[in-house]
Design an enzyme around this catalytic site. Structure first.
Site, PDB file in Angstrom:
ATOM      1  N   CYS A  86       4.993 -10.825   5.649  1.00 53.79           N
ATOM      2  CA  CYS A  86       4.065  -9.737   5.362  1.00 53.79           C
ATOM      3  C   CYS A  86       3.052 -10.156   4.300  1.00 53.79           C
ATOM      4  CB  CYS A  86       4.841  -8.479   4.969  1.00 53.79           C
ATOM      5  SG  CYS A  86       3.884  -6.976   5.193  1.00 53.79           S
ATOM      6  N   HIS A 194       9.446  -8.029   9.154  1.00 50.56           N
ATOM      7  CA  HIS A 194      10.339  -8.297   8.018  1.00 50.56           C
ATOM      8  C   HIS A 194      11.762  -8.667   8.467  1.00 50.56           C
ATOM      9  CE1 HIS A 194       7.813  -6.765   4.674  1.00 50.56           C
ATOM     10  NE2 HIS A 194       7.236  -6.077   5.653  1.00 50.56           N
ATOM     11  N   GLU A 196      14.045  -9.903   6.698  1.00 51.64           N
ATOM     12  CA  GLU A 196      14.983  -9.580   5.619  1.00 51.64           C
ATOM     13  C   GLU A 196      15.410  -8.114   5.644  1.00 51.64           C
ATOM     14  OE1 GLU A 196      11.820  -9.776   5.262  1.00 51.64           O
ATOM     15  OE2 GLU A 196      11.116  -8.280   3.838  1.00 51.64           O
TER      16      GLU A 196
END
Lengths: 227, 85
Positions: A86, A194, A196
């Site tokens: 991002c 994302h 994560e």
């Protein structure tokens, strides 16, 4: 394996990144503040999402000149895995470590949702764990994720297999639906979604975990004791 | 010498400007149907203390390094000497 999580003023996915590595992946992680100058002792570098410097001027434009970025460039040149997610992707673009640039989303809205991605290259150090998947589900959360590059650059990206992830549906206007690309060498990956935030079923998807596991697998192979 | 520099940064021709398109549509809704295109850019005003023979090179360098992103943006600038009264 030890991961550096770079923290810029305005980063806000640094904790998620740290949690993914430490708790879900079971590897070492440490925060590195943006005004540090060395990444000695780290095996991989993670640039998290957020709004570094408030996205002033352009997303990533000011963070790109943080003192730590010289060390990130060095790690990239040494072939270490570097992952920008991002805002981290935007910083890598502004730094010239990846080709292209980001524009405002085509429909101007901030998009925050689970997104289906197609895996275009499963042989990178970030994607070998996805051998069995055609598509994965990973959330996006961005306002400036509309990837742009000119036609010559797009051709180069395609010829070198640098396009790693594409959006299954056009969500933000990106050229060729690009969601993630590597550098020519394949060790620097930038992606808007994302991974994560998708490391446990509790979060709605665990599809991001394999990306981190792929990095560890690559590193182990590189550091295997051969006698 | 003190200079006042105005830097204009615009999206390159051919690079879609989502903000410009939205504003164009809004102008059409207001009845300004003749508006064919809107491109949105930035203006930055800088005050710079520099020698006459280096000001140009300095501003160019600032634009290339930070103020504009050459992948998607073009820039122009005007410099004007600030005369103190």
């Amino acid at each position: 394996m030890k991961f550096a999580v770079i923290v810029f003023p305005g980063s806000n996915c640094d904790l998620d990144m740290y949690h993914a590595v430490k708790d879900e992946l079971g590897e070492e992680a440490a925060y590195v503040w943006h005004d540090e100058t060395s990444l000695e002792g780290f095996d991989a570098v993670l640039l998290p999402g957020g709004f570094s410097y408030g996205d002033y001027l352009r997303s990533g434009a000011i963070a790109r000149f943080s003192p730590i970025m010289k060390a990130v460039e060095k790690a990239a040149a040494e072939g270490k895995p570097v992952l920008g997610v991002c805002n981290g992707f935007q910083v890598l673009l502004e730094a010239g470590l990846l080709p292209g640039a980001m524009r405002r989303n085509a429909k101007l809205t901030f998009i925050c949702k689970q997104t289906e991605l197609e895996i275009k290259n499963k042989s990178t150090m970030f994607t070998t764990g996805y051998a069995d998947e055609e598509t994965i589900t990973i959330p996006v959360a961005h306002g400036d994720g509309n990837y742009y590059c000119d036609e010559a650059t797009l051709k180069t990206l395609k010829d070198n297999n640098q396009i790693v992830f594409t959006y299954k549906d056009d969500i933000n206007g990106s050229v060729a639906n690009i969601a993630g690309i590597t550098n020519e060498n394949g060790n620097v990956l930038g992606m808007m979604p994302h991974p994560e935030r998708a490391v446990d079923d509790l979060l709605g998807s665990a599809d991001g975990l394999k990306l981190f596991q792929s990095i560890v697998k690559y590193w182990r192979e590189q550091h295997a004791i051969t006698s | 010498m003190m200079y006042e520099v105005k830097v204009y940064v615009t999206l390159k021709e051919g690079v879609l400007d989502p903000q410009g398109s939205a504003v164009k549509n809004s102008l059409h809704h207001l009845g300004y149907e003749g508006v064919e295109e809107v491109r949105i850019g930035k203006v930055m005003t800088l005050r710079i203390e520099a020698e006459e023979d280096t000001i140009d090179a300095q501003v160019k360098e600032m634009c290339d390094k930070l103020l504009a992103n050459p992948v998607i943006e073009d820039y122009t600038y005007e410099t004007e000497e600030v005369v103190s009264s």
